[in-house]
Design an enzyme around this catalytic site. Structure first.
Site, PDB file in Angstrom:
ATOM      1  N   ASP A  75      11.341 -10.642  23.060  1.00 10.48           N
ATOM      2  CA  ASP A  75      12.636 -10.037  22.794  1.00 10.48           C
ATOM      3  C   ASP A  75      13.457  -9.904  24.076  1.00 10.48           C
ATOM      4  OD1 ASP A  75      14.432  -8.527  20.936  1.00 10.48           O
ATOM      5  OD2 ASP A  75      14.001  -6.901  22.344  1.00 10.48           O
ATOM      6  N   ASP A  85       0.859  -1.191   0.000  1.00  6.54           N
ATOM      7  CA  ASP A  85       0.000   0.000   0.000  1.00  6.54           C
ATOM      8  C   ASP A  85       0.890   1.233   0.000  1.00  6.54           C
ATOM      9  OD1 ASP A  85      -1.828   2.003   0.315  1.00  6.54           O
ATOM     10  OD2 ASP A  85      -2.671   1.258   2.208  1.00  6.54           O
ATOM     11  N   HIS A 124      12.101  -3.270  27.307  1.00  5.50           N
ATOM     12  CA  HIS A 124      12.264  -1.815  27.190  1.00  5.50           C
ATOM     13  C   HIS A 124      11.178  -1.266  26.274  1.00  5.50           C
ATOM     14  CE1 HIS A 124      14.709  -3.851  24.070  1.00  5.50           C
ATOM     15  NE2 HIS A 124      14.120  -2.978  23.277  1.00  5.50           N
ATOM     16  N   ASP A 127       3.096   4.878   2.932  1.00  2.49           N
ATOM     17  CA  ASP A 127       4.560   4.939   2.942  1.00  2.49           C
ATOM     18  C   ASP A 127       5.069   6.098   3.800  1.00  2.49           C
ATOM     19  OD1 ASP A 127       4.517   2.837   1.236  1.00  2.49           O
ATOM     20  OD2 ASP A 127       5.516   3.849  -0.442  1.00  2.49           O
ATOM     21  N   ASP A 132       4.792  -3.264   4.426  1.00  2.00           N
ATOM     22  CA  ASP A 132       3.636  -3.109   5.311  1.00  2.00           C
ATOM     23  C   ASP A 132       2.837  -4.410   5.393  1.00  2.00           C
ATOM     24  OD1 ASP A 132       2.255  -3.196   2.840  1.00  2.00           O
ATOM     25  OD2 ASP A 132       2.266  -1.011   2.684  1.00  2.00           O
ATOM     26  N   ASP A 174      19.154 -10.510  13.381  1.00  3.43           N
ATOM     27  CA  ASP A 174      20.282 -10.138  14.238  1.00  3.43           C
ATOM     28  C   ASP A 174      21.595 -10.782  13.808  1.00  3.43           C
ATOM     29  OD1 ASP A 174      18.972  -8.433  16.073  1.00  3.43           O
ATOM     30  OD2 ASP A 174      18.156 -10.153  17.144  1.00  3.43           O
ATOM     31  N   GLU A 218      13.633 -15.234  23.214  1.00  6.93           N
ATOM     32  CA  GLU A 218      14.893 -14.999  22.515  1.00  6.93           C
ATOM     33  C   GLU A 218      16.039 -15.200  23.506  1.00  6.93           C
ATOM     34  OE1 GLU A 218      17.683 -11.607  20.399  1.00  6.93           O
ATOM     35  OE2 GLU A 218      16.117 -11.060  21.811  1.00  6.93           O
TER      36      GLU A 218
END
Length: 664
Positions: free
Chosen positions: A417, A236, A338, A240, A265, A512, A447
């Site tokens: 995470d 889409d 965080h 943007d 997206d 990562d 993770e």
């Protein structure tokens, strides 16, 4: 004065009588190796390298247990040869047991039974769900002939795990009873010892002394696809970002970095469902999709809102519905260690300083609070990633609302995470029961890049991102020995709870790490070996978007290049191989959740099989250029998966190759 002299003499005598020289070895290749532990005051002590490349150090130690780690090329690692570990002061350590020279030496058939262990921990008592449990008894290595389960339950499976200094007899038990009564019969020579002798152990399924760990059945052996939304597909153009880079490059570290945008997206994912379905994907793990100012979205601004550049809640709902129609599961990335510095609580602190009602949401160091790691704790010192105080009730209440909202849409789980940087008690006592209370079939994946045993003890997670598999597989595909691969994978296969193994997220790379093709220096034969193992090994394969068409790239941010939808840029040899291997896995229950057995290792040659009562697949690989003679006779009729030829024996395996045999 005489009294003091006497005490000194006694101490010296005790050291002479009860201490002994202990040699500790490290046998892997390295530039420098140090050892640190409680016998070095946790200070690194240099190890000595022999002419054969083996590192060693001699210590004079008293009887007892000692904690230690190796420092290899400035990286702390466990002793991979030692299965005994302990979690101490925030780190996992190997445990060395020093015994006196007069200690009993185990010997089978001598009628003497040494140390026997059956403790209240998941290693020994591992309940899956009411009526299903794994029970284990540990004995000294080479000490007993056999161990037999006795109790009011049906034994589904018995296995014997052999470690460096001990053996574990593990029994998979089903029972219709609420209370399982059991004991073990230990046989050695003419001796048959009941353990315990005069009573039965009892496990009450209504009041389990160890919590259930029942990993969702759907996750076992499932094929995942990891999508980094900003770089997967732009579906889409209207949403943007203002400044959007050209999808096909040229790429720079800046354009691919956290402030570079390409326009990917959720609508792009929706438009790619046919592609994913044709590839054979059965689940998607999304990197963060919540509102954030960066392209990676790990600096969350609003956990309750889809990032506007990705779409809105209607787009998300449409995505969920269409994926479910195609039986594709959805796992979201949960970033709860965080937030971003633009998160409302942090912004309130910036504005109101000491008067902010959100001070307890973070770990404030000093006032005035500015965007600086000097002002508050943050992830690895990045000021835009302030660390959340997840113990505070306000933070927990907010996270509860986040979990509740998105699970209401019907997602199938969470990937967490930086899991090791959050207190385990948060995952165990708050997050795990919260998610399972909403949907006990939801998957929770943490993770963590190392041995994850402790996360399954209470439990905290159902599975983890299995970097141990990645390290073992890439190390092998680069030319490593087959025996090293087996040892490195056995290090977790024989340690993790059995109900976890088929759900482990077996990845070869991620957002990562370097791309697998780059890690293997562009060698397609090595890639095929690695992917072949990934698709036939114990666990659930996770494909990082674009690997299947040969997308390359070094470490972050180069591993985050946009997916090239123009097939001109695809490596069709790699793509067809992925499709073929995915199809193979989906067609064979042995590869999804069957048993695993190593048949042979020789130099770079590795032979293992996966099997059930009705299905069997044999995998033969060679990580090195030199062919290896195997001279293995096969008991039965097998068809070569790649050639269709009938195979009756494995005489040799060519260099840098993989062969797959299917029993007929």
């Amino acid at each position: 004065m005489k009294k003091h002299i006497l005490i000194i003499v006694i101490i010296v005598l005790s050291i002479m009588l009860f201490s002994r020289n202990v040699t500790i070895y490290y046998t892997q290749a390295a530039s420098s190796v140090y050892i640190l532990g409680d016998f070095t005051d946790f200070k690194p002590v240099s190890m000595d390298k022999s002419n054969t490349g083996i590192w060693k150090k001699v210590f004079n130690l008293n009887e007892g247990k000692y904690k230690y780690l190796f420092l290899v090329d400035n990286e702390k690692i466990l002793d991979y040869k030692n299965p005994n570990t302990i979690y101490y002061n925030g780190e996992l350590y190997s445990v060395l047991t020093v015994e006196s020279e007069e200690t009993y030496i185990p010997s089978i058939n001598d009628g003497i039974i040494g140390v026997v262990k059956h403790n209240v921990e998941r290693k020994f008592i591992n309940p899956v769900k009411p009526g299903e449990i794994y029970l284990s008894l540990e004995v000294q290595k080479n000490d007993v002939q056999d161990v037999i389960f006795i109790g009011n339950g049906k034994m589904l499976k018995k296995e014997k795990l052999i470690y460096d200094n001990s053996e574990m007899y593990r029994f998979h038990i089903f029972t219709p009873s609420n209370i399982l009564k059991y004991k073990f019969l230990i046989k050695d020579g003419k001796i048959s010892l009941e353990y315990p002798e005069n009573y039965y152990f009892e496990f009450d399924f209504d009041k389990p002394i160890i919590k259930y760990l029942n990993v969702p059945e759907w996750s076992k052996g499932r094929i995942y696809y990891q999508i980094f939304p900003e770089r997967f597909r732009n579906g889409d153009k209207n949403n943007d970002p203002k400044y959007t880079n050209n999808w096909y490059g040229p790429y720079t570290s800046s354009s691919l970095g956290s402030n570079g945008f390409y326009g990917g997206d959720l609508e792009g994912v929706i438009k790619s469902i046919d592609y994913l379905k044709d590839l054979g994907i059965e689940a998607i793990y999304f990197n963060p999709i919540f509102e954030s100012v960066s392209s990676h979205k790990y600096d969350t601004k609003d956990y309750l809102k889809i990032d506007p550049h990705f779409g809105d809640e209607k787009t998300f709902e449409k995505l969920i519905n269409e994926l479910k129609e195609n039986n594709i599961k959805i796992v979201l990335d949960g970033v709860f260690n965080h937030s971003g510095d633009e998160f409302f609580a942090m912004q309130d602190i910036f504005r109101n300083q000491k008067n902010s009602k959100y001070l307890n949401w973070y770990f404030i160091k000093k006032f005035p609070v500015t965007k600086s790691a000097d002002s508050y704790l943050s992830w690895w010192g990045y000021a835009d990633l302030p660390k959340l105080n997840v113990d505070y009730y306000g933070v927990k209440a907010y996270i509860s609302s986040v979990i509740g909202k998105w699970m209401e849409y019907g997602i199938d789980g969470w990937r967490l995470d930086a899991a090791d940087q959050v207190k385990e008690s948060f995952w165990e006592k708050f997050f795990y029961p919260l998610v399972k209370g909403i949907n006990n079939k939801a998957i929770i994946s943490g993770e963590y890049w190392k041995d994850s045993t402790r996360f399954f003890e209470y439990p905290a997670f159902d599975t983890v991102m299995n970097y141990l598999f990645r390290d073992a597989t890439l190390g092998y595909a680069k030319g490593g020995s087959a025996s090293n691969f087996v040892r490195n994978t056995n290090s977790y296969l024989e340690k993790y709870p059995p109900q976890v193994l088929n759900s482990l997220w077996n990845m070869l790379d991620s957002h990562d790490t370097s791309r697998v093709l780059t890690e293997l220096n562009g060698d397609i034969n090595k890639l095929k070996i690695a992917v072949g193992i990934q698709m036939t090994f114990v666990g659930a394969p996770v494909i990082y978007y674009g690997d299947e068409i040969g997308l390359d790239g070094g470490k972050d941010p180069w591993c985050r290049k946009p997916f090239p939808w123009d097939k001109e840029f695809w490596n069709m040899d790699i793509y067809n191989y992925y499709k073929k291997m995915i199809k193979l896995r989906k067609e064979h229950e042995a590869l999804r959740y069957g048993e695993y057995e190593v048949l042979k290792t020789k130099l770079g040659a590795l032979v293992y099989k996966r099997y059930t009562d009705t299905d069997e697949v044999i995998v033969i690989t060679n990580s090195r250029k030199i062919p290896v003679k195997l001279n293995m006779k096969l008991n039965g009729k097998y068809i070569d998966f790649f050639t269709g030829n009938e195979v009756n024996s494995i005489d040799k395996i060519s260099g840098l190759s993989i062969q797959i045999l299917i029993r007929q």
